[in-house]
Design an enzyme around this catalytic site. Structure first.
Site, mmCIF file in Angstrom:
data_model
loop_
_atom_site.group_PDB
_atom_site.id
_atom_site.type_symbol
_atom_site.label_atom_id
_atom_site.label_comp_id
_atom_site.label_asym_id
_atom_site.label_seq_id
_atom_site.Cartn_x
_atom_site.Cartn_y
_atom_site.Cartn_z
ATOM 1 N N SER A 1 5.641 10.146 5.202
ATOM 2 C CA SER A 1 5.746 8.875 6.087
ATOM 3 C C SER A 1 7.051 8.386 5.800
ATOM 4 O O SER A 1 7.660 8.400 4.707
ATOM 5 C CB SER A 1 4.559 7.971 5.910
ATOM 6 O OG SER A 1 4.817 6.787 6.313
ATOM 7 N N TYR B 1 -0.430 2.012 0.612
ATOM 8 C CA TYR B 1 0.145 3.202 1.677
ATOM 9 C C TYR B 1 1.615 3.838 1.037
ATOM 10 O O TYR B 1 1.750 5.063 0.800
ATOM 11 C CB TYR B 1 -0.042 2.780 2.846
ATOM 12 C CG TYR B 1 0.398 3.981 3.928
ATOM 13 C CD1 TYR B 1 -0.700 4.802 4.273
ATOM 14 C CD2 TYR B 1 1.445 4.178 4.346
ATOM 15 C CE1 TYR B 1 -0.655 5.800 5.332
ATOM 16 C CE2 TYR B 1 1.840 5.226 5.285
ATOM 17 C CZ TYR B 1 0.711 5.887 5.830
ATOM 18 O OH TYR B 1 0.537 6.974 6.825
#
Length: 294
Positions: free
Chosen positions: A140, A153
């Site tokens: 990501s 995250y």
């Protein structure tokens, strides 16, 4: 590297019931790959499998469960005879200030995104060695730059990036290639789930361009498929992410200044930010753990 035809290749996709995993499975299938779908949503996986163009099958499994994933790897090998491609895509997310976060949800993000990716690789590496195959780890923008309200995250995606780079060096001489795919905010259930919280949505909209946009899923998956065909070490689902690599050393300081300013702005509203896993995938993960406990 030149592209490798996917016709007749066997691809495993985790987190394949929706979002990135579902569309990736569909596009791999459209190019002739046989697809093994893995995830926690058995009914949805079955429906995805039935819609694919090529031969496919599905397996219910929690990617953090070593025994379950070893069983899946063995069954996929028996079902299709080989495995050429594994995409470690399964992931969950939560949001909100770290100090007020639900410790169980925070830990689960690390378990699924980081530990689950490693468990997936450990289970499938033996068959990837046999086929001299390719492992693609879905990371990501959060691996490149930190962001407030996303500590779990960001930590998990930074972790999978580092782990995949380490693994590449270990298994390259065995003929196994390892890639890392980077996505910015992409139109999936996870991002839509995060956007249901007003503070998280507004905070994201205040990020600098182009990181403040939500990008369509289709073009992102097309780039990922092209990366798989090339067995690429780095895959960028949005064009501008490649340029972020060159400035990533400066980003923590910049985000630190900007983040402090924005956190002061949103401070009166932070108490109401959702503390659990977000989106339908998060709900499926919580349901899967509930079933395992019962």
């Amino acid at each position: 590297m030149s592209r490798v035809s996917l016709e007749g290749q066997v691809a495993v996709v985790t987190g394949a019931a929706r979002g990135v995993g579902e569309l990736l499975a569909r596009k791999l299938s459209a190019r002739g790959a046989k697809v093994a779908l893995v995830g926690l949503e058995a009914d949805e996986l079955k429906q995805v499998s039935e819609r694919l163009h090529s031969e496919s099958d599905h397996w219910y499994a929690d990617v953090t469960d070593h025994e379950a994933m070893a069983r899946v790897a063995a069954e996929v090998k028996r079902r299709f005879g080989k495995v050429d491609i594994v995409v470690a895509n399964a992931g969950v997310a939560n949001g909100g200030p770290f100090a007020d976060s639900d410790p169980v949800a925070w830990r689960r993000v690390i378990e699924v995104n980081l530990i689950g990716s490693a468990v997936t690789a450990r289970a499938f590496l033996p068959v990837l060695r046999e086929s001299r195959g390719y492992l693609l780890q879905i990371a990501s923008l959060a691996a490149i730059t930190p962001a407030p309200m996303m500590s779990a995250y960001c930590a998990s995606k930074s972790g999978v990036e580092a782990y995949a780079h380490s693994l590449r060096a270990e298994v390259g001489h065995q003929g196994v290639r390892v890639g890392v795919a980077y996505l910015s905010w992409t139109d999936t259930d996870m991002v839509r789930g995060a956007d249901q919280d007003d503070v998280m949505r507004e905070l994201r909209q205040r990020l600098p361009w182009p990181s403040n946009k939500t990008y369509p899923l289709g073009p992102a998956i097309d780039r990922i498929v092209a990366g798989i065909e090339r067995r690429s070490s780095h895959v960028y689902a949005q064009w501008w992410l490649r340029g972020m690599q060159g400035i990533r050393g400066y980003l923590p300081a910049v985000i630190g200044v900007v983040g402090q300013r924005e956190m002061r702005r949103f401070a009166p509203r932070l108490e109401g930010v959702s503390k659990g896993l977000v989106g339908a995938g998060g709900a499926a993960d919580e349901e899967g753990r509930r079933r395992a406990r019962s």
